[in-house]
Design a protein around this motif. Structure first.
Motif, PDB file in Angstrom:
ATOM      1  N   ALA A 246       0.825  -1.199   0.000  1.00 17.53           N
ATOM      2  CA  ALA A 246       0.000   0.000   0.000  1.00 17.53           C
ATOM      3  C   ALA A 246       0.863   1.255   0.000  1.00 17.53           C
ATOM      4  CB  ALA A 246      -0.922   0.003   1.220  1.00 17.53           C
TER       5      ALA A 246
ATOM      6  N   THR B 100      -0.658  -5.109   2.266  1.00 18.25           N
ATOM      7  CA  THR B 100      -2.023  -5.172   1.754  1.00 18.25           C
ATOM      8  C   THR B 100      -2.609  -6.525   2.120  1.00 18.25           C
ATOM      9  OG1 THR B 100      -1.269  -6.022  -0.383  1.00 18.25           O
ATOM     10  CG2 THR B 100      -1.484  -3.626  -0.161  1.00 18.25           C
TER      11      THR B 100
ATOM     12  N   GLN C  77      -2.769  -5.825   5.709  1.00 17.85           N
ATOM     13  CA  GLN C  77      -3.265  -4.465   5.527  1.00 17.85           C
ATOM     14  C   GLN C  77      -2.895  -3.582   6.714  1.00 17.85           C
ATOM     15  OE1 GLN C  77      -5.045  -3.321   2.782  1.00 17.85           O
ATOM     16  NE2 GLN C  77      -4.825  -1.265   3.660  1.00 17.85           N
ATOM     17  N   GLY C  78      -2.213  -2.462   6.437  1.00 16.80           N
ATOM     18  CA  GLY C  78      -1.872  -1.507   7.476  1.00 16.80           C
ATOM     19  C   GLY C  78      -0.648  -1.852   8.289  1.00 16.80           C
TER      20      GLY C  78
END
Length: 276
Positions: free
Chosen positions: A241, A262, A266-267
C-alpha cells in the motif's frame, strides 16, 4: 542575493547584484550588474545575468552560467567567463578527476557538451539536460537525439532505446560503469538500465538504485495504486500500500525492502531483507 548554493564543506556561493540599478536604468542592466560571491566575497567579473552557481569538491573554485551581453551566453569559472560565446548554456559541472568544467551549450541551434569553452562530444543533440560525472570522469546526460525523443548518452553515445514523453532520474552506479533512468512513453513509465528497458509499463517508476559494486539495480514502481520492487528487471516483492526505496547492503548481497502491507497484512509495517 539569489540562488544560494552550499558546497561540500561549509562554504556558500550565491548570485549577487554588485551594481545598483533601478527599473528604468536599462543601460546599466545591459552593461552588467551581477557577480558570484563565495562566503560574502565577490569573485570575478560583472555580467548581465548569472545563474546556477556551483562549487567544486574542495569549495575553492566556482562555476556558473552567465550572460555577457543580451545575446551572448557562456560559463564563468572563478568569476572569469570562457572566451567562447554560445546561444544558450545549462548548469556547469566540475570533472572529479581533473577539475575541468563542462556544460551543455547551444551552437547553431544544436546542443553540445563543452569543456573549458571547447565542444568535446563528436555529435550534437536537439537537447542535453542533467549531465553527470562518474568517479572516473565519464559523462552521462539525458539527451534528445531528435525533437520529441529522449534517452541517455554516455560520453556522447546515445542509447538505442528512447522515450516519447520524457526521460528523467538519471542515476550512475558508484563506480560509474553503469547508468540508469526512468522514461515515460505514451503516459506509461519504464525503467531502463544501460540502454535496456525492464519488462513492464507502470503508472509511476522511481529512480533506480545500484548496488555498491554496480552489478545489480532495484527500483520502486506503482501500478493500479499498488507498489512493488523490481530487481534487475524482475518483480521480487509486492504489492504494498506504501513503499520506501529499496536499499542495498554495503556488500551488495542483500536488499532491504520496507513497506505497508495489503490483504492480510493491511496496514502493517513490513521489513524484509532479501538475499540476492
Amino acid at each position: 542575493m539569489t540562488q544560494v548554493t552550499a558546497g561540500p564543506g561549509q562554504d556558500v556561493a550565491a548570485v549577487v547584484q554588485t551594481v545598483p540599478a533601478k527599473e528604468r536604468e536599462i543601460e546599466k542592466f545591459q552593461q552588467g550588474s551581477f557577480s558570484i560571491a563565495v562566503n560574502g566575497e565577490v569573485r570575478g567579473d560583472i555580467f548581465v545575468n548569472v545563474w546556477d552557481p556551483v562549487l567544486d569538491a574542495g569549495s575553492s573554485r566556482t562555476a556558473a552560467c552567465v550572460r555577457k551581453t543580451l545575446y551572448d551566453y557562456s560559463i564563468a569559472v572563478d568569476g572569469v567567463a570562457w572566451t567562447t560565446n554560445f546561444q544558450s548554456v545549462w548548469a556547469p559541472k566540475f570533472n572529479p578527476v581533473d577539475s575541468s568544467v563542462t556544460a551543455p551549450v547551444r551552437v547553431g541551434g544544436k546542443w553540445h557538451i563543452a569543456r573549458d569553452g571547447e565542444t568535446i562530444w563528436n555529435r550534437s543533440f536537439a537537447q542535453i539536460l542533467d549531465h553527470r560525472y562518474g568517479p572516473d570522469g565519464k559523462i552521462a546526460a539525458i539527451v534528445a537525439p531528435k525533437f520529441g525523443r529522449w534517452t541517455v548518452a554516455v560520453d556522447g553515445e546515445p542509447w538505442g532505446v528512447s522515450f516519447g514523453d520524457l526521460a528523467t532520474d538519471l542515476t550512475l552506479s558508484p563506480a560509474g560503469n553503469s547508468a540508469a533512468c526512468v522514461g515515460r512513453d505514451n503516459g506509461k513509465w519504464l525503467v531502463c538500465v544501460d540502454g535496456k528497458t525492464w519488462e513492464g509499463r507502470f503508472d509511476m517508476a522511481w529512480a533506480p538504485v545500484f548496488s555498491p559494486d554496480g552489478k545489480h539495480a532495484a527500483a520502486k514502481v506503482e501500478k493500479d495504486g499498488a507498489y512493488s520492487v523490481l530487481l534487475d528487471g524482475s518483480l521480487i516483492d509486492g504489492p504494498f500500500a506504501a513503499l520506501w526505496d529499496p536499499v542495498f547492503s554495503p556488500d551488495g548481497r542483500k536488499l532491504l525492502i520496507r513497506g505497508i502491507g495489503t490483504g492480510q497484512d493491511q496496514g502493517r509495517y513490513l521489513r524484509t531483507v532479501k538475499a540476492i
